[in-house]
Motif scaffolding. Structure first.
Motif, PDB file in Angstrom:
ATOM      1  N   ARG A 112       0.827  -1.219   0.000  1.00 19.80           N
ATOM      2  CA  ARG A 112       0.000   0.000   0.000  1.00 19.80           C
ATOM      3  C   ARG A 112       0.859   1.266   0.000  1.00 19.80           C
ATOM      4  N   HIS A 113       2.062   1.201   0.634  1.00 22.89           N
ATOM      5  CA  HIS A 113       2.958   2.357   0.611  1.00 22.89           C
ATOM      6  C   HIS A 113       3.453   2.624  -0.807  1.00 22.89           C
ATOM      7  N   LEU A 114       3.814   1.549  -1.491  1.00 23.68           N
ATOM      8  CA  LEU A 114       4.261   1.691  -2.873  1.00 23.68           C
ATOM      9  C   LEU A 114       3.133   2.220  -3.745  1.00 23.68           C
ATOM     10  N   LEU A 115       1.923   1.720  -3.551  1.00 23.83           N
ATOM     11  CA  LEU A 115       0.765   2.157  -4.330  1.00 23.83           C
ATOM     12  C   LEU A 115       0.470   3.638  -4.080  1.00 23.83           C
ATOM     13  N   VAL A 116       0.514   4.069  -2.826  1.00 23.32           N
ATOM     14  CA  VAL A 116       0.236   5.469  -2.502  1.00 23.32           C
ATOM     15  C   VAL A 116       1.259   6.390  -3.159  1.00 23.32           C
ATOM     16  N   SER A 117       2.532   6.010  -3.136  1.00 20.95           N
ATOM     17  CA  SER A 117       3.562   6.847  -3.752  1.00 20.95           C
ATOM     18  C   SER A 117       3.371   6.928  -5.262  1.00 20.95           C
ATOM     19  N   ARG A 118       2.992   5.798  -5.881  1.00 16.18           N
ATOM     20  CA  ARG A 118       2.730   5.813  -7.336  1.00 16.18           C
ATOM     21  C   ARG A 118       1.510   6.679  -7.653  1.00 16.18           C
ATOM     22  N   LEU A 119       0.472   6.541  -6.835  1.00 13.25           N
ATOM     23  CA  LEU A 119      -0.744   7.328  -7.059  1.00 13.25           C
ATOM     24  C   LEU A 119      -0.477   8.821  -6.906  1.00 13.25           C
ATOM     25  N   LEU A 120       0.426   9.185  -6.004  1.00  7.75           N
ATOM     26  CA  LEU A 120       0.778  10.597  -5.852  1.00  7.75           C
ATOM     27  C   LEU A 120       1.376  11.136  -7.146  1.00  7.75           C
ATOM     28  N   GLY A 121       2.253  10.351  -7.778  1.00 11.18           N
ATOM     29  CA  GLY A 121       2.834  10.769  -9.048  1.00 11.18           C
ATOM     30  C   GLY A 121       1.778  10.968 -10.120  1.00 11.18           C
ATOM     31  N   VAL A 122       0.840  10.021 -10.191  1.00  9.75           N
ATOM     32  CA  VAL A 122      -0.246  10.134 -11.173  1.00  9.75           C
ATOM     33  C   VAL A 122      -1.107  11.365 -10.873  1.00  9.75           C
ATOM     34  N   TYR A 123      -1.394  11.569  -9.590  1.00 11.66           N
ATOM     35  CA  TYR A 123      -2.231  12.716  -9.193  1.00 11.66           C
ATOM     36  C   TYR A 123      -1.561  14.041  -9.565  1.00 11.66           C
ATOM     37  N   LEU A 124      -0.279  14.171  -9.285  1.00 17.12           N
ATOM     38  CA  LEU A 124       0.422  15.420  -9.578  1.00 17.12           C
ATOM     39  C   LEU A 124       0.511  15.674 -11.075  1.00 17.12           C
ATOM     40  N   MET A 125       0.717  14.608 -11.843  1.00 24.29           N
ATOM     41  CA  MET A 125       0.792  14.780 -13.303  1.00 24.29           C
ATOM     42  C   MET A 125      -0.543  15.232 -13.861  1.00 24.29           C
ATOM     43  N   GLY A 126      -1.631  14.600 -13.435  1.00 22.04           N
ATOM     44  CA  GLY A 126      -2.952  14.999 -13.900  1.00 22.04           C
ATOM     45  C   GLY A 126      -3.325  16.389 -13.428  1.00 22.04           C
ATOM     46  N   THR A 127      -2.962  16.713 -12.173  1.00 22.60           N
ATOM     47  CA  THR A 127      -3.258  18.040 -11.632  1.00 22.60           C
ATOM     48  C   THR A 127      -2.540  19.123 -12.420  1.00 22.60           C
ATOM     49  N   MET A 128      -1.302  18.867 -12.801  1.00 21.72           N
ATOM     50  CA  MET A 128      -0.536  19.860 -13.548  1.00 21.72           C
ATOM     51  C   MET A 128      -1.237  20.233 -14.850  1.00 21.72           C
ATOM     52  N   TYR A 129      -1.770  19.231 -15.560  1.00 23.14           N
ATOM     53  CA  TYR A 129      -2.437  19.497 -16.837  1.00 23.14           C
ATOM     54  C   TYR A 129      -3.825  20.099 -16.639  1.00 23.14           C
ATOM     55  N   SER A 130      -4.574  19.596 -15.659  1.00 25.23           N
ATOM     56  CA  SER A 130      -5.945  20.080 -15.485  1.00 25.23           C
ATOM     57  C   SER A 130      -5.990  21.475 -14.892  1.00 25.23           C
ATOM     58  N   ILE A 131      -5.059  21.787 -13.989  1.00 27.16           N
ATOM     59  CA  ILE A 131      -5.083  23.077 -13.312  1.00 27.16           C
ATOM     60  C   ILE A 131      -4.735  24.209 -14.257  1.00 27.16           C
ATOM     61  N   ILE A 132      -3.964  23.893 -15.316  1.00 25.54           N
ATOM     62  CA  ILE A 132      -3.583  24.931 -16.270  1.00 25.54           C
ATOM     63  C   ILE A 132      -4.790  25.421 -17.067  1.00 25.54           C
ATOM     64  N   VAL A 133      -5.877  24.648 -17.036  1.00 27.30           N
ATOM     65  CA  VAL A 133      -7.123  25.039 -17.704  1.00 27.30           C
ATOM     66  C   VAL A 133      -8.087  25.691 -16.722  1.00 27.30           C
ATOM     67  N   ILE A 134      -8.306  25.049 -15.596  1.00 24.67           N
ATOM     68  CA  ILE A 134      -9.364  25.500 -14.683  1.00 24.67           C
ATOM     69  C   ILE A 134      -8.957  26.723 -13.868  1.00 24.67           C
ATOM     70  N   LEU A 135      -7.666  26.863 -13.516  1.00 25.19           N
ATOM     71  CA  LEU A 135      -7.255  28.009 -12.700  1.00 25.19           C
ATOM     72  C   LEU A 135      -7.462  29.346 -13.427  1.00 25.19           C
ATOM     73  N   PRO A 136      -7.005  29.499 -14.681  1.00 24.83           N
ATOM     74  CA  PRO A 136      -7.300  30.753 -15.384  1.00 24.83           C
ATOM     75  C   PRO A 136      -8.798  31.010 -15.505  1.00 24.83           C
ATOM     76  N   ALA A 137      -9.584  29.929 -15.687  1.00 22.81           N
ATOM     77  CA  ALA A 137     -11.040  30.086 -15.810  1.00 22.81           C
ATOM     78  C   ALA A 137     -11.650  30.625 -14.524  1.00 22.81           C
ATOM     79  N   VAL A 138     -11.172  30.143 -13.390  1.00 25.40           N
ATOM     80  CA  VAL A 138     -11.673  30.610 -12.091  1.00 25.40           C
ATOM     81  C   VAL A 138     -11.321  32.084 -11.891  1.00 25.40           C
ATOM     82  N   ILE A 139     -10.079  32.448 -12.194  1.00 25.59           N
ATOM     83  CA  ILE A 139      -9.645  33.842 -12.033  1.00 25.59           C
ATOM     84  C   ILE A 139     -10.459  34.770 -12.933  1.00 25.59           C
TER      85      ILE A 139
END
Length: 532
Positions: A112-139
């Motif tokens: 589960r520790h290995l899975l959580v660390s891998r999921l963090l990488g996936v989460y950060l990668m997806g967040t980087m791409y999605s936030i570049i769209v939604i953050l300017p829209a919110v502002i």
């Protein structure tokens, strides 16, 4: 232990900033800072500006008619798509097919520790791409429609919900990719086809983006009613951005439940998929005769197998093959419009149109760079080809012939389409077909010459040999310069020289250049190849 794994995963995500895969060593501090700055400019400056413009275009018209929720719904949809696209393949490679999975699983580390660390990488990668769209829209929304605590809170919840949904969908799609990939024999072909599909989709959306925006703005009420009736969850999602209490509660509960369910499923399936391998089919030995091949045929088959085994080589070295076929079909569909543009509106006449059409085919052939990277792709195993009981000339000609086969055939098809559209006489038809073939032969030869003079055999990633190659770059520019030079010369002479005569002279010039390159390869190039 979890802290160490998280730190390792964060380093792997940003490894390209600090490690040069081409040279196989760490980057200098100045180089790392430069790469980070370039990435920030690309993501924030280029993509951020593009999506800010999109938000500005949609926000005021939709908010002014009471459809602020539709604005958030549309922007959220774009954010989800970009986030999933940017992270789904990273999910497959970093979660299920990471190179250190076997090593880490063999250590006394909880799965589960290995899975959580891998999921963090996936989460950060997806967040980087999605936030570049939604953050300017919110502002943009807070600036255009006015600031309020309710809108700010709803926007923050919306951004958080989008990043979690991107994680959930990326994991689901990554799981599908992982299971399918185990059963696929030729993954390179599938990867290439999927990449071409995404590329075609991108250009289609890009070409029709303005029309789509205008349609949304002009028919906002109708689209809003359809979304509310047929895609109610998207309506709820849009309402979250406006800070409505009930949609907020529903979204938080649903997204939270999705995340918990995803984690449970991932925890149960992670170990099995991460340690699985492709099935090996059982075969009985059956005596059969092997067809004897000539040395030339065997070497050409070797080059073709090398191409088919590498999606990077196919996409970057042979994309022109697809473009030539697509260009020919497009010309058959839009041929009358092209003829009318040059002959009627611009007043150049049929001869000028014929020459420009032929040179356009020559220009498209420059999109293939197979020979210009073929020597470098041998890498440190080049000694295998050098040790074969065949001459270096035959080895180099196999690389030349592969380029000719995969570029010359589609170039002939494209030339045939030019002839069908323009309907010139037989002599001109032959000239239209000959010049692109000679042009392909010249590009194949000059690519080999340059790659023999500037080989890169010490790469650690074949992308360096295919994309970061001066021989590929110079070959591309050489083709462009020669095409534009011919077009410029004929522009000055088309009133006093027929298309047939100019195509014959151009063919003779290209044939001489090609012969000089091939002669150099035979005399000097073979000696260079033997000593690489």
């Amino acid at each position: 232990m979890l802290k160490i794994l998280l730190k390792k995963q964060l380093y792997q995500l940003n490894q390209s900033f600090f490690y040069d895969a081409k040279k196989g060593k760490a980057r200098s501090k100045a180089s790392s800072i430069g790469f980070i700055a370039f990435f920030v400019v690309l993501m924030v400056g280029v993509l951020g500006t593009m999506f800010t413009y999109l938000s500005l275009t949609l926000c005021e018209p939709l908010v002014s008619v009471g459809l602020g929720w539709l604005y958030f719904a549309l922007i959220s949809l774009v954010s989800l798509m970009l986030g999933i696209f940017g992270s789904v393949f990273n999910t497959y490679s970093s979660l299920y097919q990471a190179k250190d999975n076997d090593l880490l699983l063999s250590l006394p580390i909880p799965v589960r520790h290995l899975l959580v660390s891998r999921l963090l990488g996936v989460y950060l990668m997806g967040t980087m791409y999605s936030i570049i769209v939604i953050l300017p829209a919110v502002i943009v929304r807070l600036v255009v429609a006015g600031f309020s605590a309710k809108a700010l809170f709803g926007s923050l919840v919306l951004m958080a919900a989008i990043t979690v949904i991107v994680l959930v969908l990326s994991c689901a799609l990554g799981l599908v990719v992982a299971k399918v990939s185990v059963k696929i024999k030729n993954k390179s072909i599938v990867t290439t086809v999927l990449s071409l599909g995404f590329l075609a989709l991108y250009y289609y959306v890009y070409a029709n983006a303005y029309t789509l925006l205008q349609t949304v703005i002009q028919n906002a009420q109708t689209i809003g009613e359809k979304v509310k009736g047929m895609a109610y969850p998207l309506y709820i999602f849009g309402k979250v951005g406006e800070g409505e209490p009930l949609p907020l509660a529903i979204t938080v509960l649903c997204v939270g439940a999705l995340f918990v369910l995803t984690y449970i499923l991932m925890e149960r399936s992670f170990l099995k998929i991460a340690t699985s391998s492709a099935k090996t089919a059982r075969r009985e030995y059956r005596e059969k005769q092997t067809k004897l091949k000539s040395a030339d045929s065997a070497l050409l088959s070797k080059e073709l197998s090398r191409l088919l085994s590498s999606p990077t080589y196919m996409l970057n070295g042979a994309l022109g093959t697809v473009i030539l076929f697509v260009g020919g079909i497009a010309l058959l569909i839009k041929g009358n419009w092209v003829v009318e543009l040059f002959s009627t509106e611009l007043g150049f006449g049929k001869d000028f149109t014929t020459v420009i059409g032929t040179l356009a085919v020559c220009m498209l052939t420059t999109m293939n760079s197979l020979s210009a990277a073929s020597v470098s792709l041998e890498g440190k195993s080049i000694w295998l080809s050098q040790s074969l009981p065949v001459s270096a000339w035959k080895v180099l000609m196999a690389k030349f012939n592969l380029h000719m086969l995969l570029t010359g055939v589609p170039a002939l098809f494209c030339s045939l389409c030019v002839c069908i559209v323009l309907r010139p006489n037989l002599a001109v038809c032959i000239a239209i077909a000959v010049l692109p073939i000679l042009f392909v032969a010249f590009l194949s030869a000059i690519g080999l010459v340059l790659n023999l003079k500037m080989p890169n055999l010490n790469w650690t990633n074949e992308t360096s040999a295919v994309k970061q190659s001066f021989s590929v770059l110079i070959t591309l520019f050489a083709g462009w310069i020669l095409s534009f030079a011919f077009a410029g010369v004929y522009y000055l002479l088309f009133t006093s020289m027929s298309a047939l005569l100019f195509l014959i002279i151009s063919s003779a010039v290209v044939a001489v250049l090609c012969a000089l390159c091939i002669l150099w390869i035979k005399k000097r190039g073979t000696e260079i190849y033997k000593k690489l």
